[in-house]
Design an enzyme around this catalytic site. Structure first.
Site, PDB file in Angstrom:
ATOM      1  N   ASP A 146     -28.120 -10.884  50.664  1.00 43.03           N
ATOM      2  CA  ASP A 146     -27.223 -11.260  51.749  1.00 43.03           C
ATOM      3  C   ASP A 146     -26.071 -10.271  51.815  1.00 43.03           C
ATOM      4  O   ASP A 146     -25.615  -9.765  50.794  1.00 43.03           O
ATOM      5  CB  ASP A 146     -26.678 -12.675  51.524  1.00 43.03           C
ATOM      6  CG  ASP A 146     -25.872 -12.774  50.241  1.00 43.03           C
ATOM      7  OD1 ASP A 146     -24.626 -12.695  50.301  1.00 43.03           O
ATOM      8  OD2 ASP A 146     -26.478 -12.903  49.159  1.00 43.03           O
ATOM      9  N   SER A 147     -25.627  -9.977  53.030  1.00 48.46           N
ATOM     10  CA  SER A 147     -24.470  -9.117  53.243  1.00 48.46           C
ATOM     11  C   SER A 147     -24.672  -7.770  52.541  1.00 48.46           C
ATOM     12  O   SER A 147     -25.656  -7.088  52.791  1.00 48.46           O
ATOM     13  CB  SER A 147     -23.195  -9.837  52.773  1.00 48.46           C
ATOM     14  OG  SER A 147     -22.040  -9.193  53.241  1.00 48.46           O
ATOM     15  N   ALA A 148     -23.774  -7.383  51.635  1.00 47.42           N
ATOM     16  CA  ALA A 148     -23.955  -6.123  50.923  1.00 47.42           C
ATOM     17  C   ALA A 148     -25.247  -6.129  50.115  1.00 47.42           C
ATOM     18  O   ALA A 148     -25.909  -5.090  49.973  1.00 47.42           O
ATOM     19  CB  ALA A 148     -22.762  -5.869  50.004  1.00 47.42           C
ATOM     20  N   HIS A 272     -19.883 -15.524  58.880  1.00 46.33           N
ATOM     21  CA  HIS A 272     -20.572 -14.742  57.860  1.00 46.33           C
ATOM     22  C   HIS A 272     -20.715 -15.572  56.582  1.00 46.33           C
ATOM     23  O   HIS A 272     -19.853 -16.374  56.253  1.00 46.33           O
ATOM     24  CB  HIS A 272     -19.774 -13.476  57.576  1.00 46.33           C
ATOM     25  CG  HIS A 272     -20.491 -12.496  56.694  1.00 46.33           C
ATOM     26  ND1 HIS A 272     -21.759 -12.025  56.987  1.00 46.33           N
ATOM     27  CD2 HIS A 272     -20.137 -11.912  55.514  1.00 46.33           C
ATOM     28  CE1 HIS A 272     -22.136 -11.179  56.037  1.00 46.33           C
ATOM     29  NE2 HIS A 272     -21.177 -11.097  55.138  1.00 46.33           N
TER      30      HIS A 272
END
Length: 329
Positions: A146-148, A272
């Site tokens: 997820d994300s980074a 987010h």
């Protein structure tokens, strides 16, 4: 339209970020806050935890009771390459593994600013190659993050391709961070949302900490800058209200143009990291169920391809047998 639960979550996050606009906390303070919050994140019932050291790196096996032990989800947590840990993501990894019916391997990869690029990528490569040495087959492994962590999973695919390592079956990016440049157009789009603007400004700084001496446009730093040919099937999820939305859509379009099978799933109005709140948000549970459906599709396609190959082999063997002359006595 987002659920009432999401509205409450957004109101809470907006209130919590108010003081941050006046006095941004240190990375150490943010890490501590996330760790404290993780005390209230529990594994789902029927999921077991096995902590160990993977070549000196902290790692965890997360094993649902009824999962297929042959299949592994290598999960890379998010946090802008500076935050997050095994603790902060254990709950979402547990429910994802359970829904997908496979074991999950999560790793504590090194983070910036103490360990900038390529430390995290090297740790991800180490974990993937360790799985191969342990006897897991590439077609039984999926990457996720997820994300980074989603961006790191995509960078891992690029690194595996360049080093000619065998590719995993697929990769899953939950709001993956694919462009550390974070274009100014994104800042303009989120300017009316204080929580998103603060998030955008923060991760812009984190991207520079992670890249360090590397250009932010380097393909293994910002995967959207890479040539995306010869990658396995991808599932990308994003919300149109997220800071990273534009970059995910751009990455998906570029990958499709390169011939990569891409499934892009867009949700509406969600903050987010909404996946992490799966116990509270129906949207998160729905998104994770969509991930599970994607993985089942990958396994089904593999099984169908194997069945076709076996049929072709049998037909070939029968053809050879039929062409042999009969013995005369």
């Amino acid at each position: 339209m987002p659920s009432p639960q999401h509205l409450l979550l957004k109101q809470f996050l907006t209130a919590a970020t108010g003081p941050l606009a006046r006095r941004p906390p240190s990375i150490e303070a943010m890490r501590l806050t996330l760790e404290v919050g993780s005390l209230f994140q529990f594994l789902p019932w029927g999921v077991h935890l096995e902590a160990f050291r993977l070549d000196g790196m902290a790692a965890e096996w997360i094993r649902p009771t009824k999962a297929d032990p042959r299949r592994v989800l290598l999960y890379l947590h998010g946090g802008g390459y500076v935050l997050g840990s095994l603790n902060t993501h254990r709950s979402v990894v547990g429910t994802l593994a359970q829904r997908c019916g496979m074991h999950a391997l999560a790793i504590e990869y090194r983070k910036a600013p103490d360990y900038p690029f390529p430390a995290a990528l090297h740790d991800a490569l180490l974990a993937y190659r360790w799985l191969l040495r342990e006897g897991y087959q590439p077609h039984d492994i999926m990457l996720a993050g997820d994300s980074a962590g989603g961006g790191l999973a995509l960078a891992l695919l690029l690194a595996l391709r360049e080093s000619q390592d065998p590719m995993p079956a697929a990769a899953i990016g939950l709001s993956p961070w694919t462009d550390l440049m974070l274009p100014t157009s994104t800042l303009r789009r989120v300017a009316d949302e204080e929580i998103q603007l603060l998030e955008a400004l923060a991760i812009r700084g984190w991207g520079a900490l992670y890249a360090a001496e590397m250009p932010l446009t380097a393909p293994l730093v910002s995967p959207v800058q890479a040539d995306l040919h010869d990658l396995p099937p991808l599932l990308l999820q994003t919300s149109d209200a997220e800071v990273l939305y534009d970059d995910v859509v751009k990455f998906a379009a570029k990958a499709k143009a390169a011939g990569v099978p891409v499934t892009l799933q867009t949700f509406s109005g969600l903050v987010h990291w909404w996946h992490l709140f799966w116990r509270f948000l129906p949207e998160a549970r729905h998104a994770l169920d969509q991930v599970a459906a994607f993985t089942r599709g990958i396994w089904a396609a593999q099984a169908a391809a194997a069945a076709v190959m076996r049929a072709a082999q049998r037909a070939g063997q029968n053809g050879v047998a039929a062409s042999r002359p009969r013995a005369r006595f």
